[in-house]
Design a protein around this motif. Structure first.
Motif, short mmCIF file in Angstrom:
data_model
loop_
_atom_site.label_atom_id
_atom_site.label_comp_id
_atom_site.label_asym_id
_atom_site.label_seq_id
_atom_site.Cartn_x
_atom_site.Cartn_y
_atom_site.Cartn_z
N UNK A 432 2.14 1.96 10.79
CA UNK A 432 2.80 3.26 10.69
C UNK A 432 1.76 4.37 10.80
N UNK A 433 2.16 5.59 10.50
CA UNK A 433 1.26 6.73 10.67
C UNK A 433 0.06 6.69 9.74
N UNK A 434 0.12 5.88 8.69
CA UNK A 434 -1.01 5.74 7.77
C UNK A 434 -1.86 4.51 8.05
N UNK A 465 -6.58 5.08 7.60
CA UNK A 465 -6.23 4.06 6.61
C UNK A 465 -6.96 4.28 5.30
N UNK A 466 -8.24 4.64 5.37
CA UNK A 466 -9.02 4.86 4.15
C UNK A 466 -8.45 5.99 3.31
N UNK A 467 -7.99 7.04 3.96
CA UNK A 467 -7.39 8.17 3.23
C UNK A 467 -6.18 7.70 2.42
N UNK A 468 -5.31 6.90 3.07
CA UNK A 468 -4.10 6.45 2.38
C UNK A 468 -4.42 5.46 1.28
N UNK A 469 -5.36 4.56 1.53
CA UNK A 469 -5.75 3.60 0.50
C UNK A 469 -6.32 4.33 -0.71
N UNK A 471 -5.76 7.39 -1.63
CA UNK A 471 -4.68 8.12 -2.33
C UNK A 471 -3.92 7.20 -3.26
N UNK A 472 -3.60 5.99 -2.79
CA UNK A 472 -2.86 5.04 -3.61
C UNK A 472 -3.67 4.56 -4.80
N UNK A 473 -4.98 4.51 -4.62
CA UNK A 473 -5.83 4.04 -5.72
C UNK A 473 -6.24 5.15 -6.65
N UNK A 474 -5.78 6.37 -6.35
CA UNK A 474 -6.10 7.50 -7.20
C UNK A 474 -7.54 7.96 -7.07
#
Length: 475
Positions: A432-434, A465-469, A471-474
């Motif tokens: 997807x876009x992330x 991908x790193x940005x989204x990962x 974000x999810x990991x805080x």
């Protein structure tokens, strides 16, 4: 050389050429061809930038480097500041400055390109990366003085260690995430190590420096771990990894599917370049790696990989090397700079020709190829003219080493071992876009998603991908 412009004068002078080894010298060594700008040359080139209010060059950069700002810093001789600006978005500037197709990306959007005098953005990027001697791993990776240390609370696995995975690892490690990289070969770096020759991308001077910076930030490299065999995606998730990034590239070679392709002396470019680069066959006898030395070499394809193979063959002692391509010079997809360097070194171009059969002796060793002369037909809907054979017009050419460089496809090993991973019709991973795949918290990027592309595009995917990962990991 063009007259040096002052920082207050913009857009003055012509593009500063990159110093190179003379062709007659470099063709017999594996030292880097392009020597890089001197300080004076870099300042002169940087001061040509007109500092557009709306810099279109950034639109052409897959990782959106703040090009206008870093060049302004160079023009004012603030190299540390320029480095910090680049590293905000580009994890590997010394590499990108050497191997990215800037003429089709950032430089292709430069307003000065209308006059054929685009600012040499890639060369300036390389200069900054080479000139800036980072004091520590954090500064080298991010351009900042401080990075978070891995606390072990969050961990991410990367399968494959090419440009996309290296970008993921660098971005996350700088934020304090523990990253483990699993590489199928015995040396990390992916295509940067096995695919691109030393004369274009020095391994010790550039690639190893980037890998060591990651190690200093706590990134763990596990080599000889084959994704889908030694380790599987679900195993990593079961072991407590918060996310997995798949960056295994698309390294399975395509072939020509013509008679005689299994003869001794016919190689895929992947194997040929891996032997020469990763196996250090170019440094014999210091590295006792077997390779195949051809006298009359033919290379099939016209991309950057074909150029790399042809130029490597010359340096390994070939008497003649010919690029065989079924279209014309104008349609060749390789970088113009690589083509010019190849021709200067003596590589011959055999255009509008296609192989129809390889021939060998009674021992199964290649000695010649039959080539079909081609012509370009009428333009199709996209405007591209397709090659078509000229009936009855074939000829035979002597060759004892044939290198097939007509593209790659996805290696199915990891893909087949990962249930629930959606693939597109070409066999590449859908994201997807992330950059997330059909499996939650499993991401992918680079050639395994796009098909064979560029280092900078893979890095852009890794950064997304790193940005989204993070974000999810805080983080």
């Amino acid at each position: 050389m063009a007259e040096t412009a002052s920082p207050k004068k913009k857009g003055i002078g012509t593009r500063v050429e990159m110093p190179c080894q003379p062709a007659e010298e470099r063709v017999r060594n594996f030292s880097e061809v392009a020597l890089g700008y001197t300080r004076e040359q870099a300042l002169e080139e940087a001061r040509r930038c007109i500092q557009c209010k709306n810099p279109r060059c950034v639109q052409g950069c897959p990782v959106e480097v703040e090009i206008k700002d870093f060049i302004h810093a160079v023009a004012e001789e603030k190299i540390e500041e320029a480095y910090a600006i680049i590293k905000r978005t580009n994890a590997l500037p010394a590499i990108c400055g050497r191997v990215c197709p800037q003429e089709d990306q950032c430089e292709g959007k430069c307003i000065l390109n209308a006059k054929g005098q685009a600012v040499a953005i890639g060369r300036l990027e390389r200069y900054v990366a080479d000139a800036y001697l980072a004091s520590d791993a954090c500064a080298q990776l991010t351009g900042q003085e401080a990075c978070a240390l891995p606390d072990g609370a969050k961990k991410v696995a990367c399968i494959g260690s090419g440009p996309a995975s290296l970008t993921v690892a660098g971005d996350l490690a700088a934020k304090g995430v523990a990253v483990t990289m699993f590489e199928g070969l015995h040396v990390p770096g992916g295509v940067l190590v096995y695919g691109i020759p030393e004369f274009r991308l020095p391994k010790t001077l550039v690639v190893e420096k980037e890998l060591n910076a990651l190690r200093q930030l706590g990134v763990e490299f596990k080599t000889n771990w084959v994704g889908g065999k030694t380790i599987e995606v679900q195993e990593l998730l079961d072991q407590g990894y918060d996310a997995v990034f798949i960056g295994v590239g698309a390294g399975l070679p395509r072939f020509l599917n013509v008679p005689g392709e299994n003869l001794i002396g016919v190689f895929s470019a992947n194997e040929y370049l891996t032997r020469a680069n990763l196996g250090r066959a170019y440094d014999f006898p210091n590295y006792d790696t077997p390779t195949y030395i051809g006298k009359n070499v033919t290379v099939y394809g016209a991309g950057n990989v074909a150029m790399d193979a042809a130029r490597t063959a010359l340096r390994l002692g070939a008497e003649s090397v010919s690029i065989v391509y079924r279209r014309t010079r104008d349609e060749m997809p390789c970088r113009h700079e690589e083509l010019e360097h190849a021709e200067e070194e003596g590589v011959k171009l055999l255009m509008l020709s296609a192989p129809v059969a390889f021939h060998g002796d009674d021992k199964g060793t290649l000695h010649s190829v039959t080539l079909q002369r081609m012509e370009l037909g009428e333009p199709d809907a996209s405007g591209r003219r397709s090659p078509r054979p000229i009936p009855g017009d074939t000829y035979e050419m002597a060759t004892d080493l044939a290198i097939v460089a007509v593209g790659t496809r996805a290696n199915p090993i990891l893909l087949e071992a990962t249930p629930g991973l959606n693939l597109n019709k070409w066999g590449y991973i859908e994201v997807d876009e992330n950059g997330e795949t059909s499996i939650p918290n499993v991401f992918a990027g680079g050639d395994i998603v796009t098909g064979a592309a560029t280092v900078i595009l893979a890095m852009g995917a890794g950064r997304t991908a790193a940005k989204e990962i993070a974000r999810r990991l805080g983080k």
